[in-house]
Design a protein around this motif. Structure first.
Motif, PDB file in Angstrom:
ATOM      1  N   PHE A 190       0.835  -1.210   0.000  1.00 41.67           N
ATOM      2  CA  PHE A 190       0.000   0.000   0.000  1.00 41.67           C
ATOM      3  C   PHE A 190       0.868   1.258   0.000  1.00 41.67           C
ATOM      4  N   PHE A 191       1.859   1.281   0.879  1.00 45.03           N
ATOM      5  CA  PHE A 191       2.724   2.451   0.949  1.00 45.03           C
ATOM      6  C   PHE A 191       3.659   2.534  -0.261  1.00 45.03           C
ATOM      7  N   ALA A 192       3.977   1.389  -0.853  1.00 42.32           N
ATOM      8  CA  ALA A 192       4.864   1.375  -2.017  1.00 42.32           C
ATOM      9  C   ALA A 192       4.253   2.143  -3.184  1.00 42.32           C
ATOM     10  N   ILE A 193       2.927   2.090  -3.320  1.00 41.94           N
ATOM     11  CA  ILE A 193       2.260   2.815  -4.402  1.00 41.94           C
ATOM     12  C   ILE A 193       2.548   4.310  -4.294  1.00 41.94           C
ATOM     13  N   ALA A 194       2.444   4.838  -3.072  1.00 42.72           N
ATOM     14  CA  ALA A 194       2.668   6.277  -2.871  1.00 42.72           C
ATOM     15  C   ALA A 194       4.109   6.656  -3.174  1.00 42.72           C
ATOM     16  N   HIS A 195       5.051   5.863  -2.684  1.00 38.62           N
ATOM     17  CA  HIS A 195       6.463   6.161  -2.946  1.00 38.62           C
ATOM     18  C   HIS A 195       6.759   6.103  -4.441  1.00 38.62           C
ATOM     19  N   GLY A 196       6.225   5.070  -5.112  1.00 42.29           N
ATOM     20  CA  GLY A 196       6.450   4.941  -6.544  1.00 42.29           C
ATOM     21  C   GLY A 196       5.843   6.085  -7.329  1.00 42.29           C
ATOM     22  N   HIS A 197       4.640   6.478  -6.952  1.00 49.25           N
ATOM     23  CA  HIS A 197       3.965   7.580  -7.641  1.00 49.25           C
ATOM     24  C   HIS A 197       4.760   8.874  -7.500  1.00 49.25           C
ATOM     25  N   ALA A 198       5.292   9.100  -6.292  1.00 48.77           N
ATOM     26  CA  ALA A 198       6.106  10.301  -6.072  1.00 48.77           C
ATOM     27  C   ALA A 198       7.342  10.288  -6.959  1.00 48.77           C
ATOM     28  N   HIS A 199       7.973   9.118  -7.099  1.00 52.36           N
ATOM     29  CA  HIS A 199       9.134   9.016  -7.983  1.00 52.36           C
ATOM     30  C   HIS A 199       8.734   9.277  -9.426  1.00 52.36           C
ATOM     31  N   GLY A 200       7.626   8.660  -9.854  1.00 52.34           N
ATOM     32  CA  GLY A 200       7.209   8.762 -11.246  1.00 52.34           C
ATOM     33  C   GLY A 200       6.886  10.173 -11.682  1.00 52.34           C
ATOM     34  N   THR A 201       6.307  10.966 -10.795  1.00 54.92           N
ATOM     35  CA  THR A 201       5.932  12.335 -11.159  1.00 54.92           C
ATOM     36  C   THR A 201       7.141  13.262 -11.254  1.00 54.92           C
ATOM     37  N   GLU A 202       8.320  12.810 -10.807  1.00 53.21           N
ATOM     38  CA  GLU A 202       9.514  13.645 -10.827  1.00 53.21           C
ATOM     39  C   GLU A 202      10.418  13.347 -12.018  1.00 53.21           C
ATOM     40  N   LEU A 203       9.915  12.641 -13.022  1.00 51.53           N
ATOM     41  CA  LEU A 203      10.726  12.327 -14.203  1.00 51.53           C
ATOM     42  C   LEU A 203      11.208  13.611 -14.866  1.00 51.53           C
ATOM     43  N   PRO A 204      12.542  13.787 -15.017  1.00 53.47           N
ATOM     44  CA  PRO A 204      13.067  14.994 -15.668  1.00 53.47           C
ATOM     45  C   PRO A 204      12.637  15.062 -17.129  1.00 53.47           C
ATOM     46  N   ALA A 205      12.455  16.263 -17.626  1.00 61.31           N
ATOM     47  CA  ALA A 205      12.054  16.446 -19.022  1.00 61.31           C
ATOM     48  C   ALA A 205      13.095  15.843 -19.955  1.00 61.31           C
ATOM     49  N   GLY A 206      12.659  15.084 -20.921  1.00 67.13           N
ATOM     50  CA  GLY A 206      13.555  14.495 -21.910  1.00 67.13           C
ATOM     51  C   GLY A 206      14.273  13.254 -21.456  1.00 67.13           C
ATOM     52  N   ALA A 207      14.016  12.796 -20.236  1.00 64.59           N
ATOM     53  CA  ALA A 207      14.712  11.620 -19.708  1.00 64.59           C
ATOM     54  C   ALA A 207      13.966  10.348 -20.098  1.00 64.59           C
ATOM     55  N   SER A 208      14.662   9.231 -20.063  1.00 65.64           N
ATOM     56  CA  SER A 208      14.076   7.934 -20.363  1.00 65.64           C
ATOM     57  C   SER A 208      13.265   7.442 -19.173  1.00 65.64           C
ATOM     58  N   GLY A 209      11.966   7.224 -19.383  1.00 61.48           N
ATOM     59  CA  GLY A 209      11.112   6.759 -18.309  1.00 61.48           C
ATOM     60  C   GLY A 209      11.472   5.360 -17.827  1.00 61.48           C
ATOM     61  N   VAL A 210      11.893   4.505 -18.773  1.00 59.79           N
ATOM     62  CA  VAL A 210      12.243   3.130 -18.426  1.00 59.79           C
ATOM     63  C   VAL A 210      13.482   3.101 -17.537  1.00 59.79           C
ATOM     64  N   LEU A 211      14.541   3.798 -17.961  1.00 62.69           N
ATOM     65  CA  LEU A 211      15.773   3.796 -17.178  1.00 62.69           C
ATOM     66  C   LEU A 211      15.608   4.562 -15.873  1.00 62.69           C
ATOM     67  N   TYR A 212      14.769   5.580 -15.881  1.00 62.37           N
ATOM     68  CA  TYR A 212      14.468   6.301 -14.650  1.00 62.37           C
ATOM     69  C   TYR A 212      13.830   5.347 -13.638  1.00 62.37           C
ATOM     70  N   SER A 213      12.878   4.524 -14.113  1.00 63.08           N
ATOM     71  CA  SER A 213      12.215   3.553 -13.247  1.00 63.08           C
ATOM     72  C   SER A 213      13.199   2.507 -12.734  1.00 63.08           C
ATOM     73  N   ILE A 214      14.070   2.018 -13.622  1.00 66.39           N
ATOM     74  CA  ILE A 214      15.085   1.047 -13.208  1.00 66.39           C
ATOM     75  C   ILE A 214      15.978   1.641 -12.132  1.00 66.39           C
ATOM     76  N   GLY A 215      16.319   2.911 -12.298  1.00 63.92           N
ATOM     77  CA  GLY A 215      17.177   3.576 -11.324  1.00 63.92           C
ATOM     78  C   GLY A 215      16.562   3.639  -9.950  1.00 63.92           C
ATOM     79  N   PHE A 216      15.285   4.060  -9.860  1.00 60.51           N
ATOM     80  CA  PHE A 216      14.725   4.179  -8.501  1.00 60.51           C
ATOM     81  C   PHE A 216      14.376   2.817  -7.901  1.00 60.51           C
TER      82      PHE A 216
END
Length: 215
Positions: free
Chosen positions: A138-164
């Protein structure tokens, strides 16, 4: 029974070694992207930013480490189930954030995660495995959502996700490593004290989140 416990420990050790090798392998595989940032800037920025995001906020760090501490207290199979469930569900939350799906009260939920997980460590709470997994997920959803909304402009979403996800796994592993002291009486007291500190920090984060929303 003794042989059964030894067998479980051998399996867990093998799984932990495999997980560590996988994480290290992924890191070594993806790290060269930073050397070619001028050619593939989105990929480099994506992975590095994703890796740095969970370790850039104390609320994230304490909650991630607390998952490992709680798993260590609970022992097998929770010691590896919880640190696997959290990143998997967190990735789903991150996908929702990347897709722009709005979820209410994310900061409040992140603060509550530190309170709840810290309190669980402090009380040495021992719910059924499925219940502990639901709480963590349950708490993991919130942490993940917070990470996802901070994706830098022009960055790779896949590699960003792998990183966090990798950074989160390493924080879980840190908590598990610290939690090894649970086998000694003094260590159990120390872990409970650590849980109390995490919970109190969570109360502070909760106060900040509520104050921020009220403003």
């Amino acid at each position: 029974m003794k042989h059964f416990k030894l067998d479980i420990m051998r399996k867990f050790t093998g799984l932990a070694n495999t997980s560590v090798h996988t994480l290290v392998g992924l890191f070594l595989l993806l790290y060269p992207l930073t050397a070619f940032a001028h050619k593939r800037g989105g990929e480099a920025i994506g992975f590095v930013s994703g890796f740095e995001h969970p370790i850039s906020g104390l609320d994230h760090i304490l909650a991630m480490v607390a998952v490992g501490l709680w798993g260590a207290q609970l022992g097998a199979p929770a010691i590896w189930v919880l640190p696997v469930v959290f990143p998997m569900v967190m990735a789903m939350g991150g996908m929702m954030g990347l897709m722009g799906i709005k979820l209410p009260g994310i900061e409040l939920c992140i603060a509550l995660s530190a309170v709840a997980l810290g309190f669980a460590v402090f009380r040495e709470a021992r719910p059924k495995l499925w219940m502990a997994a639901i709480i963590v997920g349950f708490f993991a959803i919130a942490h993940g959502h917070a990470h996802g909304t901070e994706l830098p402009a022009g960055a790779s979403g896949v590699l960003y996700s792998i990183g966090f996800v990798i950074a989160t796994g390493l924080l879980h592993a840190t908590g598990i490593g610290i939690g090894v002291v649970h086998r000694w009486p003094a260590g159990r007291v120390g872990l409970r004290l650590a849980g109390a500190i995490v919970a109190m920090a969570g109360v502070f984060f909760l106060w900040k989140a509520i104050s921020g929303e009220a403003a």
